[in-house]
Design a protein around this motif. Structure first.
Motif, PDB file in Angstrom:
ATOM      1  N   GLN A 176       0.820  -1.214   0.000  1.00  0.00           N
ATOM      2  CA  GLN A 176       0.000   0.000   0.000  1.00  0.00           C
ATOM      3  C   GLN A 176       0.854   1.265   0.000  1.00  0.00           C
ATOM      4  O   GLN A 176       0.628   2.193   0.762  1.00  0.00           O
ATOM      5  CB  GLN A 176      -0.959  -0.020   1.201  1.00  0.00           C
ATOM      6  CG  GLN A 176      -1.893  -1.230   1.239  1.00  0.00           C
ATOM      7  CD  GLN A 176      -3.072  -1.094   0.296  1.00  0.00           C
ATOM      8  OE1 GLN A 176      -4.062  -0.463   0.606  1.00  0.00           O
ATOM      9  NE2 GLN A 176      -2.959  -1.699  -0.884  1.00  0.00           N
TER      10      GLN A 176
ATOM     11  N   PRO B 153       2.136   4.020  -2.726  1.00  0.00           N
ATOM     12  CA  PRO B 153       2.086   4.507  -4.104  1.00  0.00           C
ATOM     13  C   PRO B 153       3.403   5.092  -4.609  1.00  0.00           C
ATOM     14  O   PRO B 153       3.550   5.343  -5.811  1.00  0.00           O
ATOM     15  CB  PRO B 153       1.002   5.595  -4.050  1.00  0.00           C
ATOM     16  CG  PRO B 153       1.075   6.113  -2.649  1.00  0.00           C
ATOM     17  CD  PRO B 153       1.377   4.889  -1.803  1.00  0.00           C
TER      18      PRO B 153
ATOM     19  N   GLN C 106       1.940   4.817 -10.326  1.00  0.00           N
ATOM     20  CA  GLN C 106       1.552   5.469  -9.068  1.00  0.00           C
ATOM     21  C   GLN C 106       0.033   5.596  -8.978  1.00  0.00           C
ATOM     22  O   GLN C 106      -0.567   5.309  -7.933  1.00  0.00           O
ATOM     23  CB  GLN C 106       2.192   6.850  -8.969  1.00  0.00           C
ATOM     24  CG  GLN C 106       1.834   7.590  -7.681  1.00  0.00           C
ATOM     25  CD  GLN C 106       2.483   8.961  -7.597  1.00  0.00           C
ATOM     26  OE1 GLN C 106       3.445   9.251  -8.309  1.00  0.00           O
ATOM     27  NE2 GLN C 106       1.946   9.817  -6.747  1.00  0.00           N
ATOM     28  N   LYS C 107      -0.602   5.996 -10.064  1.00  0.00           N
ATOM     29  CA  LYS C 107      -2.062   6.146 -10.072  1.00  0.00           C
ATOM     30  C   LYS C 107      -2.741   4.792  -9.915  1.00  0.00           C
ATOM     31  O   LYS C 107      -3.736   4.646  -9.188  1.00  0.00           O
ATOM     32  CB  LYS C 107      -2.501   6.828 -11.360  1.00  0.00           C
ATOM     33  CG  LYS C 107      -3.986   7.177 -11.407  1.00  0.00           C
ATOM     34  CD  LYS C 107      -4.309   7.952 -12.671  1.00  0.00           C
ATOM     35  CE  LYS C 107      -5.765   8.449 -12.653  1.00  0.00           C
ATOM     36  NZ  LYS C 107      -6.726   7.351 -12.598  1.00  0.00           N
TER      37      LYS C 107
ATOM     38  N   GLN D 191      -2.419   3.636  -6.361  1.00  0.00           N
ATOM     39  CA  GLN D 191      -3.275   4.434  -5.493  1.00  0.00           C
ATOM     40  C   GLN D 191      -4.730   3.981  -5.559  1.00  0.00           C
ATOM     41  O   GLN D 191      -5.451   4.026  -4.543  1.00  0.00           O
ATOM     42  CB  GLN D 191      -3.179   5.913  -5.882  1.00  0.00           C
ATOM     43  CG  GLN D 191      -3.898   6.852  -4.918  1.00  0.00           C
ATOM     44  CD  GLN D 191      -3.297   6.824  -3.516  1.00  0.00           C
ATOM     45  OE1 GLN D 191      -2.090   7.008  -3.342  1.00  0.00           O
ATOM     46  NE2 GLN D 191      -4.132   6.564  -2.514  1.00  0.00           N
TER      47      GLN D 191
ATOM     48  N   ASP E  78      -6.917   3.162  -2.326  1.00  0.00           N
ATOM     49  CA  ASP E  78      -8.187   3.833  -2.050  1.00  0.00           C
ATOM     50  C   ASP E  78      -9.305   2.833  -1.756  1.00  0.00           C
ATOM     51  O   ASP E  78     -10.232   3.132  -0.997  1.00  0.00           O
ATOM     52  CB  ASP E  78      -8.592   4.714  -3.231  1.00  0.00           C
ATOM     53  CG  ASP E  78      -7.681   5.926  -3.397  1.00  0.00           C
ATOM     54  OD1 ASP E  78      -6.929   6.237  -2.449  1.00  0.00           O
ATOM     55  OD2 ASP E  78      -7.719   6.536  -4.478  1.00  0.00           O
TER      56      ASP E  78
END
Length: 219
Positions: free
Chosen positions: A105, A107, A125-126, A129, A133
């Motif tokens: 967890q 990013p 990275q996105k 993430q 989330d």
């Protein structure tokens, strides 16, 4: 542009981040919504020993540690060409590193950023993430096959390969529940990446696009 599992994230009603693995992506790849057209894929290779067995030793590489339920089947041939085998090795490590970042967890995990830069790193990275989330990570076995490597004279290389996500799923961290989804043509993804050898001797992925449901990757 992480490399993978946009379909898995779709099961979470997400917008596919960077399909990939952006590294897999992992980043790994571009969103499956883009449906990037990828040319030059050759899926006729016979499986053999993964090139990861002959890892390049130039750089001080991060250690990749994954949960025991995250596994891979790399059916990437050893080419006999040390440069092409190094490209395949580092692309494999990027895929693993993205999954490690998801499992931890993080990013901005140093491991996937060691093996990717630019668009690929941003996409990863996105992608990571999105999992954070939704408090989820990957689980199961992912297969990679049908690779094609082309090393260019300018210090870059292109890599095209297929990914089989039919046995890979999302796992929710709070409940431990695995979201098992049905297998469709979209469980198979075609990737095309651009890599560059950096000053440390590492083949970093700079760009990775995907085509989900590609006819070139169907079983």
């Amino acid at each position: 542009m992480t490399r993978r599992r946009p379909s898995l994230l779709a099961a979470l009603t997400l917008t596919a981040a960077a399909a990939l693995t952006l590294s897999a992506c992992g980043g790994d790849d571009s969103s499956s919504d883009e449906k990037d057209k990828i040319a030059g894929a050759d899926t006729g290779s016979e499986p053999s020993t993964s090139p990861s067995e002959s890892a390049p030793a130039e750089a001080d590489r991060p250690k990749i540690e994954l949960p025991t339920d995250v596994t891979y089947k790399f059916e990437w041939d050893k080419t006999g060409d040390p440069v092409k085998d190094a490209v395949l090795h580092d692309a494999e490590q990027r895929i693993r590193a993205v999954d490690m970042a998801i499992a931890e967890q993080d990013p901005l995990h140093e491991a996937y950023r060691f093996y990717s830069e630019g668009e690929a790193a941003a996409g990863s990275q996105k992608y990571i993430q999105d999992f954070i989330d939704h408090k989820a990570r990957t689980t199961g076995m992912t297969r990679y096959y049908g690779e094609s490597v082309n090393v260019k004279g300018d210090g870059t290389a292109s890599l095209v390969y297929c990914e089989d996500q039919s046995k890979a799923f999302n796992k929710f961290l709070k409940t431990g529940k695995t979201d098992v989804t049905s297998v469709t043509k979209d469980s198979y993804v075609l990737y095309a990446g651009t890599l560059r050898k950096n000053g440390k001797g590492v083949w970093v992925t700079e760009r990775l696009v995907s085509e989900r449901g590609s006819s070139k990757c169907q079983p």
